[in-house]
Motif scaffolding. Structure first.
Motif, PDB file in Angstrom:
ATOM      1  N   HIS A 115       0.834  -1.194   0.000  1.00 55.68           N
ATOM      2  CA  HIS A 115       0.000   0.000   0.000  1.00 55.68           C
ATOM      3  C   HIS A 115       0.872   1.249   0.000  1.00 55.68           C
ATOM      4  O   HIS A 115       2.034   1.209   0.404  1.00 55.68           O
ATOM      5  CB  HIS A 115      -0.909   0.016   1.233  1.00 55.68           C
ATOM      6  N   SER A 116       0.280   2.344  -0.434  1.00 61.22           N
ATOM      7  CA  SER A 116       0.930   3.640  -0.401  1.00 61.22           C
ATOM      8  C   SER A 116      -0.101   4.657   0.058  1.00 61.22           C
ATOM      9  O   SER A 116      -1.278   4.560  -0.280  1.00 61.22           O
ATOM     10  CB  SER A 116       1.460   4.009  -1.793  1.00 61.22           C
ATOM     11  N   THR A 117       0.328   5.626   0.830  1.00 61.51           N
ATOM     12  CA  THR A 117      -0.561   6.696   1.273  1.00 61.51           C
ATOM     13  C   THR A 117      -0.366   7.897   0.361  1.00 61.51           C
ATOM     14  O   THR A 117       0.722   8.465   0.291  1.00 61.51           O
ATOM     15  CB  THR A 117      -0.281   7.084   2.736  1.00 61.51           C
ATOM     16  N   ILE A 118      -1.426   8.253  -0.369  1.00 64.19           N
ATOM     17  CA  ILE A 118      -1.422   9.407  -1.268  1.00 64.19           C
ATOM     18  C   ILE A 118      -1.788  10.635  -0.436  1.00 64.19           C
ATOM     19  O   ILE A 118      -2.774  10.626   0.295  1.00 64.19           O
ATOM     20  CB  ILE A 118      -2.467   9.228  -2.390  1.00 64.19           C
ATOM     21  N   THR A 119      -0.998  11.698  -0.548  1.00 68.19           N
ATOM     22  CA  THR A 119      -1.290  12.951   0.151  1.00 68.19           C
ATOM     23  C   THR A 119      -1.565  14.040  -0.872  1.00 68.19           C
ATOM     24  O   THR A 119      -0.737  14.304  -1.751  1.00 68.19           O
ATOM     25  CB  THR A 119      -0.115  13.369   1.055  1.00 68.19           C
ATOM     26  N   CYS A 120      -2.720  14.671  -0.767  1.00 64.02           N
ATOM     27  CA  CYS A 120      -3.124  15.728  -1.693  1.00 64.02           C
ATOM     28  C   CYS A 120      -2.294  16.991  -1.435  1.00 64.02           C
ATOM     29  O   CYS A 120      -2.232  17.463  -0.288  1.00 64.02           O
ATOM     30  CB  CYS A 120      -4.605  16.035  -1.513  1.00 64.02           C
ATOM     31  N   PRO A 121      -1.677  17.557  -2.469  1.00 62.23           N
ATOM     32  CA  PRO A 121      -0.887  18.771  -2.279  1.00 62.23           C
ATOM     33  C   PRO A 121      -1.751  20.018  -2.061  1.00 62.23           C
ATOM     34  O   PRO A 121      -1.256  21.046  -1.613  1.00 62.23           O
ATOM     35  CB  PRO A 121      -0.092  18.887  -3.582  1.00 62.23           C
ATOM     36  N   TYR A 122      -3.049  19.923  -2.334  1.00 68.14           N
ATOM     37  CA  TYR A 122      -3.941  21.070  -2.188  1.00 68.14           C
ATOM     38  C   TYR A 122      -4.508  21.197  -0.777  1.00 68.14           C
ATOM     39  O   TYR A 122      -4.524  22.281  -0.206  1.00 68.14           O
ATOM     40  CB  TYR A 122      -5.096  20.978  -3.199  1.00 68.14           C
ATOM     41  N   CYS A 123      -4.968  20.074  -0.216  1.00 70.27           N
ATOM     42  CA  CYS A 123      -5.631  20.135   1.098  1.00 70.27           C
ATOM     43  C   CYS A 123      -4.933  19.296   2.166  1.00 70.27           C
ATOM     44  O   CYS A 123      -5.357  19.289   3.312  1.00 70.27           O
ATOM     45  CB  CYS A 123      -7.088  19.711   0.962  1.00 70.27           C
ATOM     46  N   GLN A 124      -3.894  18.560   1.787  1.00 67.61           N
ATOM     47  CA  GLN A 124      -3.106  17.716   2.693  1.00 67.61           C
ATOM     48  C   GLN A 124      -3.858  16.494   3.220  1.00 67.61           C
ATOM     49  O   GLN A 124      -3.381  15.815   4.121  1.00 67.61           O
ATOM     50  CB  GLN A 124      -2.538  18.529   3.864  1.00 67.61           C
ATOM     51  N   ALA A 125      -5.035  16.207   2.659  1.00 66.87           N
ATOM     52  CA  ALA A 125      -5.745  14.980   3.046  1.00 66.87           C
ATOM     53  C   ALA A 125      -4.966  13.783   2.508  1.00 66.87           C
ATOM     54  O   ALA A 125      -4.253  13.880   1.514  1.00 66.87           O
ATOM     55  CB  ALA A 125      -7.158  14.982   2.466  1.00 66.87           C
ATOM     56  N   SER A 126      -5.092  12.652   3.183  1.00 61.47           N
ATOM     57  CA  SER A 126      -4.384  11.465   2.723  1.00 61.47           C
ATOM     58  C   SER A 126      -5.323  10.269   2.711  1.00 61.47           C
ATOM     59  O   SER A 126      -6.308  10.217   3.432  1.00 61.47           O
ATOM     60  CB  SER A 126      -3.162  11.184   3.601  1.00 61.47           C
ATOM     61  N   GLU A 127      -4.984   9.332   1.824  1.00 60.98           N
ATOM     62  CA  GLU A 127      -5.765   8.106   1.702  1.00 60.98           C
ATOM     63  C   GLU A 127      -4.799   6.972   1.385  1.00 60.98           C
ATOM     64  O   GLU A 127      -3.905   7.106   0.559  1.00 60.98           O
ATOM     65  CB  GLU A 127      -6.802   8.229   0.585  1.00 60.98           C
ATOM     66  N   ARG A 128      -4.997   5.846   2.062  1.00 61.44           N
ATOM     67  CA  ARG A 128      -4.158   4.676   1.845  1.00 61.44           C
ATOM     68  C   ARG A 128      -4.784   3.814   0.752  1.00 61.44           C
ATOM     69  O   ARG A 128      -5.941   3.419   0.841  1.00 61.44           O
ATOM     70  CB  ARG A 128      -4.038   3.886   3.142  1.00 61.44           C
ATOM     71  N   LEU A 129      -3.992   3.546  -0.290  1.00 67.83           N
ATOM     72  CA  LEU A 129      -4.471   2.780  -1.432  1.00 67.83           C
ATOM     73  C   LEU A 129      -3.551   1.601  -1.697  1.00 67.83           C
ATOM     74  O   LEU A 129      -2.350   1.673  -1.437  1.00 67.83           O
ATOM     75  CB  LEU A 129      -4.503   3.654  -2.692  1.00 67.83           C
ATOM     76  N   GLU A 130      -4.124   0.541  -2.243  1.00 72.04           N
ATOM     77  CA  GLU A 130      -3.309  -0.603  -2.643  1.00 72.04           C
ATOM     78  C   GLU A 130      -2.639  -0.290  -3.977  1.00 72.04           C
ATOM     79  O   GLU A 130      -3.256   0.258  -4.886  1.00 72.04           O
ATOM     80  CB  GLU A 130      -4.174  -1.848  -2.771  1.00 72.04           C
ATOM     81  N   LEU A 131      -1.351  -0.618  -4.078  1.00 73.99           N
ATOM     82  CA  LEU A 131      -0.628  -0.407  -5.329  1.00 73.99           C
ATOM     83  C   LEU A 131      -1.128  -1.399  -6.370  1.00 73.99           C
ATOM     84  O   LEU A 131      -1.184  -2.602  -6.110  1.00 73.99           O
ATOM     85  CB  LEU A 131       0.879  -0.596  -5.126  1.00 73.99           C
ATOM     86  N   PRO A 132      -1.495  -0.909  -7.556  1.00 74.63           N
ATOM     87  CA  PRO A 132      -1.972  -1.823  -8.599  1.00 74.63           C
ATOM     88  C   PRO A 132      -0.822  -2.636  -9.169  1.00 74.63           C
ATOM     89  O   PRO A 132       0.306  -2.157  -9.260  1.00 74.63           O
ATOM     90  CB  PRO A 132      -2.560  -0.883  -9.649  1.00 74.63           C
ATOM     91  N   ARG A 133      -1.091  -3.863  -9.540  1.00 78.77           N
ATOM     92  CA  ARG A 133      -0.066  -4.716 -10.147  1.00 78.77           C
ATOM     93  C   ARG A 133      -0.159  -4.627 -11.656  1.00 78.77           C
ATOM     94  O   ARG A 133      -1.238  -4.741 -12.216  1.00 78.77           O
ATOM     95  CB  ARG A 133      -0.271  -6.167  -9.733  1.00 78.77           C
TER      96      ARG A 133
END
Length: 70
Positions: free
Chosen positions: A9-27
């Motif tokens: 998994h990787s946590t994506i952090t939005c550069p606009y609002c700093q919100a983050s979401e953990r997503l599974e890396l696609p294969r």
């Protein structure tokens, strides 16, 4: 550095609002767009990166590692 890709998994952090979401890396594929779960801005892959995980995530995708090894 050896990274196991099963259920990674990787946590994506939005550069606009700093919100983050953990997503599974696609294969076997790259994700080039992502809509922020908080502010709905669409994040696009930065120049030179292969996907949103390499641009905005805390873990690079497997494609980036493979490209560096080549």
């Amino acid at each position: 550095m050896n990274i196991t890709l099963e259920n990674q998994h990787s946590t994506i952090t939005c550069p606009y609002c700093q919100a983050s979401e953990r997503l599974e890396l696609p294969r076997g594929s790259s994700q080039h767009l992502y809509r922020c779960c908080a502010c709905s801005n669409i994040l696009k892959t930065k120049s030179g990166d292969c996907c949103i995980f390499c641009s905005f995530g805390d873990v690079d995708c497997s494609n980036a590692e493979q490209n560096l090894a080549a």
